[in-house]
Every structure is written in C-alpha cells, then in structure tokens.
Design an enzyme around this catalytic site. Structure first.
Site, PDB file in Angstrom:
ATOM      1  N   GLY A   1      49.668  23.521  26.007  1.00  0.00           N
ATOM      2  CA  GLY A   1      49.410  24.151  24.847  1.00  0.00           C
ATOM      3  C   GLY A   1      48.082  24.126  24.246  1.00  0.00           C
ATOM      4  O   GLY A   1      47.394  25.090  23.644  1.00  0.00           O
TER       5      GLY A   1
ATOM      6  N   ASN B   1      54.771  20.293  14.480  1.00  0.00           N
ATOM      7  CA  ASN B   1      55.105  18.906  15.165  1.00  0.00           C
ATOM      8  C   ASN B   1      55.289  17.762  14.505  1.00  0.00           C
ATOM      9  O   ASN B   1      56.234  16.880  15.426  1.00  0.00           O
ATOM     10  CB  ASN B   1      54.070  19.012  16.330  1.00  0.00           C
ATOM     11  CG  ASN B   1      52.569  18.625  15.679  1.00  0.00           C
ATOM     12  OD1 ASN B   1      52.409  19.474  14.892  1.00  0.00           O
ATOM     13  ND2 ASN B   1      51.867  17.767  15.930  1.00  0.00           N
TER      14      ASN B   1
ATOM     15  N   GLN C   1      56.147  23.857  19.916  1.00  0.00           N
ATOM     16  CA  GLN C   1      57.254  22.802  19.524  1.00  0.00           C
ATOM     17  C   GLN C   1      58.679  23.531  19.826  1.00  0.00           C
ATOM     18  O   GLN C   1      59.585  22.964  19.635  1.00  0.00           O
ATOM     19  CB  GLN C   1      57.142  22.050  18.064  1.00  0.00           C
ATOM     20  CG  GLN C   1      56.030  20.903  18.087  1.00  0.00           C
ATOM     21  CD  GLN C   1      56.381  19.802  18.750  1.00  0.00           C
ATOM     22  OE1 GLN C   1      57.587  19.271  19.163  1.00  0.00           O
ATOM     23  NE2 GLN C   1      55.437  19.192  19.492  1.00  0.00           N
TER      24      GLN C   1
ATOM     25  N   SER D   1      54.068  24.913  26.111  1.00  0.00           N
ATOM     26  CA  SER D   1      53.613  24.018  26.899  1.00  0.00           C
ATOM     27  C   SER D   1      54.783  23.287  27.528  1.00  0.00           C
ATOM     28  O   SER D   1      55.806  22.679  26.816  1.00  0.00           O
ATOM     29  CB  SER D   1      52.851  22.935  25.952  1.00  0.00           C
ATOM     30  OG  SER D   1      52.508  21.611  26.606  1.00  0.00           O
TER      31      SER D   1
ATOM     32  N   HIS E   1      55.353  20.393  28.891  1.00  0.00           N
ATOM     33  CA  HIS E   1      56.251  18.884  28.659  1.00  0.00           C
ATOM     34  C   HIS E   1      56.767  18.813  27.458  1.00  0.00           C
ATOM     35  O   HIS E   1      57.169  17.796  27.047  1.00  0.00           O
ATOM     36  CB  HIS E   1      54.942  17.662  29.063  1.00  0.00           C
ATOM     37  CG  HIS E   1      54.263  17.881  28.012  1.00  0.00           C
ATOM     38  ND1 HIS E   1      53.864  16.781  26.967  1.00  0.00           N
ATOM     39  CD2 HIS E   1      53.155  18.831  27.406  1.00  0.00           C
ATOM     40  CE1 HIS E   1      53.017  16.849  26.224  1.00  0.00           C
ATOM     41  NE2 HIS E   1      52.339  18.229  26.358  1.00  0.00           N
TER      42      HIS E   1
ATOM     43  N   THR F   1      42.362  27.750  41.011  1.00  0.00           N
ATOM     44  CA  THR F   1      43.606  27.733  41.832  1.00  0.00           C
ATOM     45  C   THR F   1      44.688  27.180  41.008  1.00  0.00           C
ATOM     46  O   THR F   1      44.615  26.233  40.286  1.00  0.00           O
ATOM     47  CB  THR F   1      43.356  26.959  42.957  1.00  0.00           C
ATOM     48  OG1 THR F   1      42.269  27.215  43.598  1.00  0.00           O
ATOM     49  CG2 THR F   1      44.692  26.785  44.024  1.00  0.00           C
TER      50      THR F   1
ATOM     51  N   CYS G   1      48.732  12.688  19.448  1.00  0.00           N
ATOM     52  CA  CYS G   1      47.390  12.689  19.838  1.00  0.00           C
ATOM     53  C   CYS G   1      46.335  11.972  18.833  1.00  0.00           C
ATOM     54  O   CYS G   1      45.365  11.796  19.066  1.00  0.00           O
ATOM     55  CB  CYS G   1      46.860  14.179  19.730  1.00  0.00           C
ATOM     56  SG  CYS G   1      48.177  15.468  20.311  1.00  0.00           S
TER      57      CYS G   1
HETATM   58  N1  PLP Z   1      50.421  22.452  19.433  1.00  0.00           N
HETATM   59  C1  PLP Z   1      51.383  21.565  19.077  1.00  0.00           C
HETATM   60  C2  PLP Z   1      52.195  21.960  17.904  1.00  0.00           C
HETATM   61  C3  PLP Z   1      51.818  20.503  19.573  1.00  0.00           C
HETATM   62  O1  PLP Z   1      52.855  19.774  19.511  1.00  0.00           O
HETATM   63  C4  PLP Z   1      50.967  20.110  20.905  1.00  0.00           C
HETATM   64  C5  PLP Z   1      50.896  18.763  21.611  1.00  0.00           C
HETATM   65  O2  PLP Z   1      51.759  17.791  20.972  1.00  0.00           O
HETATM   66  C6  PLP Z   1      49.973  21.021  21.322  1.00  0.00           C
HETATM   67  C7  PLP Z   1      49.812  22.032  20.556  1.00  0.00           C
HETATM   68  C8  PLP Z   1      48.950  20.391  22.539  1.00  0.00           C
HETATM   69  O3  PLP Z   1      49.735  20.733  23.644  1.00  0.00           O
HETATM   70  P1  PLP Z   1      49.351  20.035  24.989  1.00  0.00           P
HETATM   71  O4  PLP Z   1      49.918  18.862  25.000  1.00  0.00           O
HETATM   72  O5  PLP Z   1      50.200  20.890  26.205  1.00  0.00           O
HETATM   73  O6  PLP Z   1      47.841  20.280  25.268  1.00  0.00           O
END
Ligand code: PLP
Length: 381
Positions: free
Chosen positions: A70, A150, A178, A198, A200, A236, A327
């Site tokens: 993301g 998020n 999200q 994203s 995950h 790659t 994060c």
């Molecule tokens: N944007 C939002 C709203 C997110 O919640 C997150 C991850 O927590 C990201 C971007 C970043 O995604 P990634 O962890 O795949 O870099």
C-alpha cells in the site's frame, strides 16, 4: 491466551493462500521476463492474477499495476501524478495514513505543491462543500482521500467525491488499503483515477499490493530499471506474492457477504457488550454500517491510565490490539488521527483500536472485555 484483534495492522495469511503460493518458491522456477517455457508460464500466471483482481472491481486488467504494498502504491500515485501533471495543490486530510500525509508534506517541502488540509468533524467526516470550495480555489488539483480510515473506520463517500473531482477536472486518488477485499467496488461506475491496495489486509502475503490507474491517466515510474509492469514498476515480479494476493482477493470477493456478516456481527457485538459491561466507554469515529468499515472499532476507555498501560496490560494477558496504526506504535505522541478529529485528551490517552478478522469469535470478544473490566478497575499493575 492468544487473542489477535489487530487485523487492521495485518490480517493472518490464509493457509489456503499460503498453499497456493508455496510451489512458486522452489518448484515453479524462472523469471517471468524470460522468453523460454519457464518464463512464459510465470508470465501467464501473472496476467491471470491481474485479470482476477481487475474483474472483481470492474477494472480493465491493464489498469492494475503490482507494487510492494500500500505504501508504494500511494507514493506511486501521488508522486507520479505530481511529476506528470501540472498539479499545484493536493487536497487531503490530516487523518490519512502517513503513506499519504508524509508524501504530501514531502512534496510541499520541496516546493512542488501546496497542501490543502480539509476540515474534519469529530467523527472524521469531511463536508463535501469544503471540498468543492477547495477545488474552486485550486483548479489544478489532486485530491487524495482514503475510503476507510485505518484507525477509526470512518468511510468517506468516494462516489460523491469522485463526481465532484470530475466536475472540477481534478485527479482523485483513494487509499483503499483498508477496504479492498472487504467492500465492493465497481470502477466502471466510479470516477476515480488511482486506488491503492495491500494484500496483507485481506489475508494475503505481506510485501505486495497493487495500484489501479484509470485508463487514460499517464504517470511515469518512480524507480528506474527494466520494463516490468508496462514500464511503470521495474524489478522482477514477486511471483508468490502476486499469485497469493490474487488468490486471497478472489476468495474474499467470492465470500464477501459471509465475510461482511461475520465482521459486522463481531463489531456490533463488541460495541453492545462494551456499553453494557464498561459504562462510560465512548467510540471514536463512525460505527454504523454505511458510514464505517466493519473491521474497526475504536474505543475510548473510561479510565485515567495512559494508553500504553491499557495496551501493555492487554498484551501481558496475550491480547494484541493497537492504540493507533501499527506503523506509529511507540511514537508516544498519541494518534495523529485522534488529534486530527479533535478527540478530547482522555480519548487521546485511553483509546484502543480493536480490529476484527475472519478467525475472530464472540468468545474472544467476551474474554477481552472481561480483561478490560479488570484493567479499568485496577489500573496499576
Ligand atoms: N494505507 C493504509 C490506510 C493502511 O492502513 C496501510 C497499512 O497499515 C497502508 C496504507 C500501508 O500499506 P502497506 O503496509 O502495504 O505498505
């Protein structure tokens, strides 16, 4: 005890997805750019994965670009748009993920754009008239507004925002990290130029995601190298990641009604039980269907302890939750999202983000609330 209620930070990899990925580590070898049979096989699988993703969201496969997640997708859209178009302003809000806010701040510090931060109400909503007037004053704009926040789960009305952007000839990027895999999208009827996802966050692997770029919108690559992803993203390809992501995405959309029913039942149950068993709790952000994401419930606890104590106390009992986005844990400044919506000091210090996933159960919620009752009554460990 081992209870994981932090699915907005990352969902567990679905074992079926993992099984689908494993042959691509050791058995199905090669480089998809090679012209021999091994390479061609992988190339075909990548294109099938692209088609699977595109089909579920009403996009053309050529509008999907694979990324490392993301963060990269957000950067690629925002920086790429500023490089390619004569954009003078980026209109956004301070409660976006830092993949967006820090990118905008960086571009502003470099003198490339002026940032316009829209006002927010105390639940994280914008007023669409504020967006209209910002666009009137900034005719060459990129608008970057996420679908679901998020940390607090509040949804922006991306359909209405898209129409307003179209009327004002502005580019529109939405961080849908999200919500992709949880909410339905039909890009044939949505005015949007960029959309970031994203894997995950929808039971796929970490380190892979995608950016949707609407046909006709032309940006250049942020990194230099080979011609992968039609010259947009050299390097790659992450074959197991891409194939795992497409498999996870397909599974989410094939089971979407069941998934949403389960997530909403957990969120509603937790909200009701918290109100019943912990009088004085309040909720940050919107909590109702249509206005909020089913995955997130952000709760201000009725106690005077700092949030690290709440999180710490839950953690030592084996319950994983967040105070804000993963994060930023450890930043100790309180959540930029809660500050952005003007949350009172008590909520800044005592809020917990619970985020739900498919493996969670109501029993886990009962246990968690039981522990919270103990912690709130006896805050000193
Ligand atoms: N944007 C939002 C709203 C997110 O919640 C997150 C991850 O927590 C990201 C971007 C970043 O995604 P990634 O962890 O795949 O870099």
């Amino acid at each position: 005890m081992n209870i994981y209620l932090d699915n907005a930070a990352s969902t567990p990899l679905d074992p079926e997805v993992f099984a689908h990925m494993t042959p691509f580590f050791c058995e199905q070898i090669g480089n998809p750019s090679s012209t021999h049979a091994h390479g061609r096989n992988l190339r075909n699988l990548i294109e099938q994965a692209r088609k699977t993703i595109a089909t579920h969201i009403g996009a053309n496969p050529r509008e999907i670009y694979f990324t490392s997640g993301g963060t990269e997708a957000d950067n690629m859209a925002i920086v790429g748009a500023v490089q390619a178009y004569p954009i003078t302003h980026i209109i956004s809000t301070v409660i976006e993920h830092h993949a967006v806010t820090h990118t905008i701040e960086h571009l502003e510090a470099e003198g490339k754009i002026k940032a316009v931060w829209l006002p927010l109400d105390h639940k994280g909503n914008i007023d669409l008239d504020d967006l209209r007037s910002a666009l009137q004053q900034a005719p060459k704009a990129l608008v970057s507004l996420m679908h679901a926040n998020n940390e607090i789960g509040t949804l922006h009305d991306i359909h209405a925002i898209g129409e307003i952007c179209k009327e004002h000839d502005a580019l529109f990027h939405s961080d849908t990290v999200q919500t992709m895999g949880t909410l339905r999208y039909d890009l044939s009827s949505l005015s949007i130029d960029f959309l970031a996802a994203s894997a995950h966050k929808f039971y796929g692997p970490k380190g892979v995601g995608f950016l949707y770029i609407r046909k006709g919108v032309k940006i250049s690559s942020l990194i230099l190298g080979g011609s992968q992803e039609r010259n947009m993203r050299p390097g790659t390809e992450n074959i197991p990641g891409i194939l795992g992501m497409a498999y996870a995405f397909d599974k989410c959309y094939k089971n979407l009604d069941h998934k949403n029913k389960h997530l909403w039942s957990l969120k509603t149950y937790m909200k009701e039980q918290l109100e019943l068993r912990l009088p004085g709790v309040t909720f940050n952000g919107e909590t109702e269907p249509g206005k909020s994401n089913p995955t997130v419930l952000n709760v201000a606890m009725p106690c005077n302890e700092a949030d690290c104590m709440l999180l710490f106390n839950l953690d030592i009992h084996g319950i994983s939750v967040s105070g804000g986005s993963a994060c930023n844990s450890g930043a100790n400044l309180g959540s930029h999202v809660l500050r952005g919506i003007g949350a009172p000091r008590n909520a800044l210090m005592n809020s917990i983000r619970f985020s739900f996933g498919m493996p969670n159960t109501k029993e886990e919620i009962d246990i968690t609330i039981g522990k919270l009752q103990e912690i709130v009554k006896q805050p000193v460990i």
